[in-house]
Design an enzyme around this catalytic site. Sequence first.
Site, short mmCIF file in Angstrom:
data_model
loop_
_atom_site.label_atom_id
_atom_site.label_comp_id
_atom_site.label_asym_id
_atom_site.label_seq_id
_atom_site.Cartn_x
_atom_site.Cartn_y
_atom_site.Cartn_z
N SER A 1 2.69 -32.10 -17.38
CA SER A 1 2.45 -32.57 -16.01
C SER A 1 2.77 -31.43 -15.04
CB SER A 1 3.36 -33.76 -15.70
OG SER A 1 3.43 -33.95 -14.29
N HIS B 1 -1.97 -32.83 -17.50
CA HIS B 1 -1.73 -34.18 -16.97
C HIS B 1 -1.56 -34.09 -15.46
CE1 HIS B 1 -0.19 -38.35 -17.32
NE2 HIS B 1 0.61 -38.03 -16.34
N ASP C 1 -0.72 -35.95 -12.13
CA ASP C 1 -0.11 -37.18 -11.59
C ASP C 1 -0.62 -37.44 -10.18
OD1 ASP C 1 2.71 -36.37 -13.48
OD2 ASP C 1 1.67 -38.29 -13.59
N MET D 1 -0.85 -39.66 -7.00
CA MET D 1 -0.04 -40.68 -6.33
C MET D 1 -0.55 -40.88 -4.90
SD MET D 1 3.69 -39.43 -7.62
CE MET D 1 3.95 -39.02 -9.34
N HIS E 1 -3.86 -39.27 -14.11
CA HIS E 1 -3.03 -40.48 -14.18
C HIS E 1 -2.98 -41.06 -12.77
CE1 HIS E 1 1.42 -42.04 -14.65
NE2 HIS E 1 0.55 -43.02 -14.48
N MET F 1 -1.87 -43.29 -10.13
CA MET F 1 -0.83 -44.20 -9.66
C MET F 1 -1.21 -44.58 -8.23
SD MET F 1 2.37 -42.11 -11.29
CE MET F 1 1.44 -40.59 -11.46
N MET G 1 4.81 -45.85 -19.60
CA MET G 1 5.69 -45.17 -18.66
C MET G 1 7.12 -45.29 -19.17
SD MET G 1 3.81 -43.71 -16.50
CE MET G 1 5.14 -43.09 -15.48
N ASP H 1 5.24 -40.95 -20.84
CA ASP H 1 5.26 -40.15 -19.63
C ASP H 1 6.55 -40.39 -18.85
OD1 ASP H 1 3.00 -40.00 -16.74
OD2 ASP H 1 4.79 -38.88 -17.26
C1 DX5 Z 1 6.13 -40.10 -12.91
C2 DX5 Z 1 5.40 -38.90 -13.43
C3 DX5 Z 1 6.37 -38.10 -14.29
C4 DX5 Z 1 5.85 -36.76 -14.71
C5 DX5 Z 1 6.65 -36.13 -15.82
O1 DX5 Z 1 5.31 -40.83 -12.10
O2 DX5 Z 1 4.28 -39.34 -14.18
O3 DX5 Z 1 6.67 -38.89 -15.40
O4 DX5 Z 1 4.55 -36.93 -15.15
O5 DX5 Z 1 7.99 -36.29 -15.58
P1 DX5 Z 1 9.12 -35.37 -16.28
O6 DX5 Z 1 9.33 -34.24 -15.33
O7 DX5 Z 1 10.30 -36.28 -16.43
O8 DX5 Z 1 8.58 -34.91 -17.61
ZN ZN Z 2 2.02 -39.17 -15.27
#
Ligand code: DX5
Ligand code: ZN
Length: 217
Positions: A7, A30, A32, A34, A63, A65, A134, A172
Amino acid sequence: MVQIAPSILNCNLLDLNAEVKKIEQADWLHLDVMDGHFVPNLTFGPMFVTAIKSVSPLPVESHLMVTNPDFLAPLYAKAGSQRIIVHAEGVTHLHQLIRNIKEFGCQAGVALNPATPLSALEYILPELDIVLIMTVNPGFGGQELIPEMINKVKDLKTIINKRNLACKIEVDGGVNFDNAQLLVDAGVDVIVAGTLIYNNPFPSDIIGKLKGLSKGR
Ligand code: DX5
Ligand code: ZN
């Protein structure tokens, strides 16, 4: 082999080109996404997918969110995502959305927040390429893994095997070398990791070590 999906949420975003190049040994990138509503954070628009693909050979999994994946999923598909993962908690017509994502030629996945039961997947699981469990509450990187999620992975693996489905399992959040082997033993096929990879001076070493985790131990 376990697949690794770094990520870039917590990477050095001021040097994204270099940061993306550091993870080229991975299997996926990956992203993220948001929207500041589904989670209390705001991140990458579809243009990041296009920009990342201009410098990285990795397939991008977005991903989402977000509270409006029906509207946003097509944008991330058109921008070049090879896989789109939507949250079961953030959509009304999940079966239709998964169909739409696959009609764009993308792999389709569903993500479950920690408290969401696996039963939410019962009538959509056969349509999915992957389920994202998650292992933290979504919104931020660098959190502690919720240990009860390891059994959730085990339970999902049992369901997938019993129904003889090809669906993969991805985790994740909070993955590190204290829990990664436990997750793989529980049935994980793809690991998302951000902090573990980018907080190390040699991300490719971390990716190699994660890939070396043995399945079916
Ligand atoms: C949360 C994110 C995190 C990120 C990875 O919404 O999706 O989980 O991808 O997090 P860490 O830094 O804990 O690997
Ligand atoms: Zn993620």
